[in-house]
Design a protein around this motif. Structure first.
Motif, PDB file in Angstrom:
ATOM      1  N   LYS A  40     -58.888  41.105   6.583  1.00 51.07           N
ATOM      2  CA  LYS A  40     -57.857  41.579   6.638  1.00 51.07           C
ATOM      3  C   LYS A  40     -56.899  40.509   6.324  1.00 51.07           C
ATOM      4  O   LYS A  40     -57.268  39.484   6.435  1.00 51.07           O
ATOM      5  CB  LYS A  40     -57.523  41.713   8.553  1.00 51.07           C
ATOM      6  CG  LYS A  40     -58.449  43.083   8.380  1.00 51.07           C
ATOM      7  CD  LYS A  40     -58.562  42.985   9.950  1.00 51.07           C
ATOM      8  CE  LYS A  40     -59.196  42.223  11.030  1.00 51.07           C
ATOM      9  NZ  LYS A  40     -59.628  42.265  12.697  1.00 51.07           N
ATOM     10  N   GLY A  41     -56.288  41.285   5.513  1.00 55.44           N
ATOM     11  CA  GLY A  41     -54.503  40.856   5.528  1.00 55.44           C
ATOM     12  C   GLY A  41     -53.631  40.223   6.446  1.00 55.44           C
ATOM     13  O   GLY A  41     -53.545  41.362   7.422  1.00 55.44           O
ATOM     14  N   VAL A  42     -53.651  38.710   6.909  1.00 58.10           N
ATOM     15  CA  VAL A  42     -52.557  38.377   8.227  1.00 58.10           C
ATOM     16  C   VAL A  42     -51.479  38.644   7.697  1.00 58.10           C
ATOM     17  O   VAL A  42     -51.540  37.422   6.757  1.00 58.10           O
ATOM     18  CB  VAL A  42     -52.880  37.449   8.959  1.00 58.10           C
ATOM     19  CG1 VAL A  42     -53.171  37.337  10.455  1.00 58.10           C
ATOM     20  CG2 VAL A  42     -54.729  37.711   9.488  1.00 58.10           C
ATOM     21  N   LEU A  43     -50.920  38.295   8.379  1.00 56.43           N
ATOM     22  CA  LEU A  43     -48.775  38.038   7.975  1.00 56.43           C
ATOM     23  C   LEU A  43     -48.261  36.831   8.957  1.00 56.43           C
ATOM     24  O   LEU A  43     -47.730  37.844  10.316  1.00 56.43           O
ATOM     25  CB  LEU A  43     -48.179  39.995   7.912  1.00 56.43           C
ATOM     26  CG  LEU A  43     -49.162  41.026   7.881  1.00 56.43           C
ATOM     27  CD1 LEU A  43     -48.547  42.026   7.733  1.00 56.43           C
ATOM     28  CD2 LEU A  43     -48.764  40.351   6.052  1.00 56.43           C
ATOM     29  N   HIS A  44     -47.870  36.355   8.142  1.00 56.76           N
ATOM     30  CA  HIS A  44     -47.533  35.126   8.788  1.00 56.76           C
ATOM     31  C   HIS A  44     -46.034  35.155   8.056  1.00 56.76           C
ATOM     32  O   HIS A  44     -45.998  35.613   7.606  1.00 56.76           O
ATOM     33  CB  HIS A  44     -48.044  33.900   8.827  1.00 56.76           C
ATOM     34  CG  HIS A  44     -48.981  34.195   9.890  1.00 56.76           C
ATOM     35  ND1 HIS A  44     -48.800  33.767  11.192  1.00 56.76           N
ATOM     36  CD2 HIS A  44     -50.388  33.805  10.318  1.00 56.76           C
ATOM     37  CE1 HIS A  44     -49.735  33.406  12.063  1.00 56.76           C
ATOM     38  NE2 HIS A  44     -50.605  33.424  11.272  1.00 56.76           N
ATOM     39  N   THR A  45     -45.509  34.820   9.114  1.00 59.68           N
ATOM     40  CA  THR A  45     -43.219  33.983   8.681  1.00 59.68           C
ATOM     41  C   THR A  45     -43.929  32.801   8.728  1.00 59.68           C
ATOM     42  O   THR A  45     -44.693  31.764   9.859  1.00 59.68           O
ATOM     43  CB  THR A  45     -42.814  34.397   9.592  1.00 59.68           C
ATOM     44  OG1 THR A  45     -42.608  33.629  11.157  1.00 59.68           O
ATOM     45  CG2 THR A  45     -42.574  36.117   9.876  1.00 59.68           C
ATOM     46  N   ASP A  46     -43.039  31.744   8.621  1.00 63.33           N
ATOM     47  CA  ASP A  46     -42.461  30.542   8.127  1.00 63.33           C
ATOM     48  C   ASP A  46     -42.480  30.033   9.827  1.00 63.33           C
ATOM     49  O   ASP A  46     -42.875  28.498  10.253  1.00 63.33           O
ATOM     50  CB  ASP A  46     -40.935  30.365   8.108  1.00 63.33           C
ATOM     51  CG  ASP A  46     -41.273  29.650   6.433  1.00 63.33           C
ATOM     52  OD1 ASP A  46     -42.834  30.063   5.973  1.00 63.33           O
ATOM     53  OD2 ASP A  46     -40.900  29.507   5.696  1.00 63.33           O
ATOM     54  N   ARG A  47     -41.319  30.486  10.768  1.00 62.14           N
ATOM     55  CA  ARG A  47     -41.389  30.222  11.688  1.00 62.14           C
ATOM     56  C   ARG A  47     -43.138  30.445  12.473  1.00 62.14           C
ATOM     57  O   ARG A  47     -43.187  29.062  13.483  1.00 62.14           O
ATOM     58  CB  ARG A  47     -40.584  31.574  12.425  1.00 62.14           C
ATOM     59  CG  ARG A  47     -38.500  30.662  12.444  1.00 62.14           C
ATOM     60  CD  ARG A  47     -38.252  29.500  12.733  1.00 62.14           C
ATOM     61  NE  ARG A  47     -39.172  29.252  14.040  1.00 62.14           N
ATOM     62  CZ  ARG A  47     -39.441  27.791  14.411  1.00 62.14           C
ATOM     63  NH1 ARG A  47     -38.991  26.744  13.521  1.00 62.14           N
ATOM     64  NH2 ARG A  47     -39.569  28.177  16.502  1.00 62.14           N
ATOM     65  N   SER A  48     -43.426  31.423  12.788  1.00 62.10           N
ATOM     66  CA  SER A  48     -45.642  31.523  13.329  1.00 62.10           C
ATOM     67  C   SER A  48     -45.904  29.849  12.531  1.00 62.10           C
ATOM     68  O   SER A  48     -46.966  29.190  13.759  1.00 62.10           O
ATOM     69  CB  SER A  48     -45.855  33.149  13.567  1.00 62.10           C
ATOM     70  OG  SER A  48     -45.780  33.202  12.115  1.00 62.10           O
ATOM     71  N   LEU A  49     -45.560  30.256  11.413  1.00 60.85           N
ATOM     72  CA  LEU A  49     -46.755  28.689  11.411  1.00 60.85           C
ATOM     73  C   LEU A  49     -46.056  27.428  11.826  1.00 60.85           C
ATOM     74  O   LEU A  49     -46.823  25.929  12.485  1.00 60.85           O
ATOM     75  CB  LEU A  49     -46.549  28.596  10.238  1.00 60.85           C
ATOM     76  CG  LEU A  49     -47.491  29.091   8.853  1.00 60.85           C
ATOM     77  CD1 LEU A  49     -47.564  29.352   7.323  1.00 60.85           C
ATOM     78  CD2 LEU A  49     -48.424  29.484   9.795  1.00 60.85           C
ATOM     79  N   ILE A  50     -44.590  26.802  12.653  1.00 67.48           N
ATOM     80  CA  ILE A  50     -43.697  26.131  12.409  1.00 67.48           C
ATOM     81  C   ILE A  50     -44.213  25.468  13.964  1.00 67.48           C
ATOM     82  O   ILE A  50     -44.748  25.444  14.473  1.00 67.48           O
ATOM     83  CB  ILE A  50     -42.771  26.139  12.083  1.00 67.48           C
ATOM     84  CG1 ILE A  50     -42.250  25.491  10.981  1.00 67.48           C
ATOM     85  CG2 ILE A  50     -41.619  25.381  13.585  1.00 67.48           C
ATOM     86  CD1 ILE A  50     -40.572  26.352  10.573  1.00 67.48           C
ATOM     87  N   ALA A  51     -44.309  26.909  14.799  1.00 67.67           N
ATOM     88  CA  ALA A  51     -44.908  27.321  15.936  1.00 67.67           C
ATOM     89  C   ALA A  51     -46.431  26.760  16.508  1.00 67.67           C
ATOM     90  O   ALA A  51     -45.972  26.276  17.405  1.00 67.67           O
ATOM     91  CB  ALA A  51     -44.657  28.814  16.439  1.00 67.67           C
ATOM     92  N   GLY A  52     -46.973  27.196  15.965  1.00 65.21           N
ATOM     93  CA  GLY A  52     -48.289  26.796  15.801  1.00 65.21           C
ATOM     94  C   GLY A  52     -48.737  25.891  15.095  1.00 65.21           C
ATOM     95  O   GLY A  52     -49.333  25.096  16.399  1.00 65.21           O
ATOM     96  N   GLY A  53     -48.243  24.830  14.421  1.00 65.64           N
ATOM     97  CA  GLY A  53     -48.189  23.166  14.514  1.00 65.64           C
ATOM     98  C   GLY A  53     -47.459  22.551  15.513  1.00 65.64           C
ATOM     99  O   GLY A  53     -48.300  21.442  16.191  1.00 65.64           O
ATOM    100  N   SER A  54     -46.280  22.603  15.464  1.00 58.94           N
ATOM    101  CA  SER A  54     -45.341  22.452  16.654  1.00 58.94           C
ATOM    102  C   SER A  54     -46.564  22.251  18.371  1.00 58.94           C
ATOM    103  O   SER A  54     -46.360  21.100  18.672  1.00 58.94           O
ATOM    104  CB  SER A  54     -44.566  23.198  16.594  1.00 58.94           C
ATOM    105  OG  SER A  54     -43.888  22.478  18.447  1.00 58.94           O
ATOM    106  N   CYS A  55     -47.403  23.022  18.647  1.00 52.93           N
ATOM    107  CA  CYS A  55     -48.314  23.305  19.377  1.00 52.93           C
ATOM    108  C   CYS A  55     -49.931  22.030  19.137  1.00 52.93           C
ATOM    109  O   CYS A  55     -49.426  21.160  20.466  1.00 52.93           O
ATOM    110  CB  CYS A  55     -49.188  24.664  19.697  1.00 52.93           C
ATOM    111  SG  CYS A  55     -50.741  25.052  20.657  1.00 52.93           S
ATOM    112  N   LEU A  56     -49.899  22.027  18.029  1.00 58.50           N
ATOM    113  CA  LEU A  56     -50.920  21.201  18.017  1.00 58.50           C
ATOM    114  C   LEU A  56     -49.982  19.659  18.068  1.00 58.50           C
ATOM    115  O   LEU A  56     -50.549  18.575  18.570  1.00 58.50           O
ATOM    116  CB  LEU A  56     -51.214  21.198  16.762  1.00 58.50           C
ATOM    117  CG  LEU A  56     -52.323  20.554  15.863  1.00 58.50           C
ATOM    118  CD1 LEU A  56     -54.429  20.670  16.610  1.00 58.50           C
ATOM    119  CD2 LEU A  56     -52.684  20.054  14.791  1.00 58.50           C
TER     120      LEU A  56
END
Length: 504
Positions: free
Chosen positions: A176-192
């Protein structure tokens, strides 16, 4: 999270984050290749712009879909950063995927360009791409496109547009092709980053495929906190230990399988620090047995924090180094600020900035979000009084081996075509080293020659199945257990029967 990291976390786009970090610590190192090469934050920004100009001269424009299937190298990060500078839509593909998955990803994403490493680890990716009819094919391993940044348009300033297509097997045969934005990836990395309490003095490591969504997570963390990571193009223990030691790595990991590998090496010399500078193992992507946590802390003398994430939401919860041993051993940690977790009838649902925008297939998107906008994960669990998440199982029929999702149905569909298979059920069984191992339980037609593990894996290889999906265990049974109504196979009975160490 320190004040600088909090300020950087407000970046709208990945490219803005790269620029802001380069302005703060241009001479600070960010990427340390296992072959000895090094790159600074300032060098990252400068080289990404030159690669972006080269790509622009090739015809890559804002919104162009560019797929790439590349190993964990400095060049791969540069290409990803260059595409972020242009504002292209990039579709990372795991390097060990083969014709079935790669062809599907290229078709579904409508990729206009495809970057490959050429011949890598004995496999000709360029030839495979040609056979698949890939458009805009180019090699990006030892060299990258280059040009004068003066040709580039202004960088993107919208962080909420879809610019990433990641691939997950989920519970269906096709990814399945999962659609992400720059902000969703930044939010994920910030959590980590926030959970791990890292500092600019740390040295991290990326020993997993950078094309995994964890690669973007980790890059964001490096940019937020301003510390470097060692990139392992080919990871194997004990060979990699010298590189860990030479660079003074302080935090390592990736998934349960990595913890087990480090622990195995440690047991060869009890009491002697495996990596003297190491203080933290961290990861996610697969179940973590509590005893593994206790063994790592006891025998390696380092902390272990484990988290919960998926391609759709790269970081949901994460254990923190200052959590209690009980919480670190038995839970997946707590969610960060901005991540909402709702448990409905035991099923986990999620809402927050790190959640994907959905899938390439609108029907799949409609099915995965509830009326309140929560992502329905299919995972089962509960929240403790302290807000820690405990996972108890999952509804999705997916096997997580070494942090990678494997579709049982995909393997079943291929085996159903084998003349010696009457019916088959593919299940995941607990495995201390892999998280789960793939087991194929086969019901054969009358008169068929008994199938062995070698027979099954050889057949699946010929069918084009990726190596990491091949079963490690095959069981032949007289009849698969079924219910009395719709005659569905009762996989839980197979897990109970073959999941114990004595089974086989």
């Amino acid at each position: 999270m320190n004040d600088t990291a909090r300020a950087l976390d407000a970046s709208r786009t990945l490219w803005e984050l790269i620029e802001r970090r380069a302005a703060l610590t241009p001479e600070g190192e960010v990427l340390l290749q296992d072959d000895g090469r090094r790159l600074t934050f300032g060098g990252l920004r400068k080289r990404c712009e030159r690669v972006a100009a080269g790509l622009y001269n090739m015809g890559v424009r804002p919104g162009s879909v560019v797929a790439w299937q590349l190993p964990t190298r400095i060049e791969t990060v540069l290409l990803a950063g260059a595409l972020a500078r242009i504002g292209a839509v990039q579709s990372p593909v795991i390097p060990f995927y083969r014709e079935r998955e790669v062809g599907f990803a290229l078709r579904e994403s409508k990729a206009e360009f495809f970057a490959v490493p050429g011949v890598w680890r004995g496999f000709d990716h360029t030839e495979m791409a040609r056979k698949l009819g890939a458009r805009g094919l180019f090699e990006a391993y030892a060299s990258l496109p280059d040009g004068d940044p003066a040709v580039l348009p202004a960088p993107p300033d919208d962080g909420t547009s879809v610019r990433w297509i990641y691939w997950t097997s989920g519970t269906t045969s096709d990814p399945k092709g999962v659609l992400h934005t720059d902000r969703s990836l930044i939010a994920g990395g910030s959590c980590l980053a926030h959970a791990l309490r890292l500092t600019p003095d740390d040295v991290g490591s990326i020993a997993f495929p950078f094309a995994h969504i964890g690669g973007a997570d980790y890059l964001v963390m490096l940019l937020l906190y301003g510390f470097p990571a060692v990139l392992f193009e080919k990871f194997a223990l004990p060979d990699a230990l010298d590189t860990y030691r030479a660079h003074g790595v302080t935090t390592a990991g990736g998934s349960t399988a990595f913890y087990s590998m480090f622990l195995t090496e440690q047991r060869k010399q009890p009491g002697v620090p495996l990596i003297p500078t190491l203080r933290l193992l961290a990861g996610g992507g697969a179940a973590k047995p509590p005893e593994l946590y206790h063994a790592v802390v006891r025998e390696m003398g380092v902390q272990l924090t484990h988290g919960y994430g998926m391609t759709e939401v790269p970081m949901i919860t994460m254990g923190a180094p200052d959590d209690t041993p009980e919480n670190l051993a038995t839970t997946e940690g707590r969610p960060p600020e901005g991540m909402e977790i709702r448990v409905v009838d035991g099923e986990i649902r999620l809402r927050g900035e790190a959640v994907c925008r959905g899938y390439l297939d609108p029907a799949q998107t409609a099915a995965v979000f509830d009326p309140d906008g929560f992502l329905i994960t299919g995972d089962l669990g509960h929240l403790t009084e302290s807000g820690h998440l405990v996972l108890t199982g999952r509804l999705k029929d997916v096997i997580i081996r070494k942090g990678e999702n494997i579709s049982a149905k995909e393997i079943e569909d291929l085996l159903h075509e084998h003349p010696g298979v009457g019916d088959v059920a593919v299940i995941g069984l607990p495995d201390p080293a892999r998280g789960e191992r793939v087991c194929a339980v086969i019901e054969q037609p009358g008169g068929a020659a008994p199938l062995t593990l070698a027979d099954v894996t050889s057949y699946l290889r010929e069918a084009g199945l990726s190596v990491h999906k091949l079963p490690e265990q095959v069981e032949v049974v007289e009849a698969l257990p079924r219910n009395e109504t719709l005659r569905k196979v009762l996989k839980y009975q197979l897990r109970e029967r073959f999941g114990s160490p004595a089974a086989g």
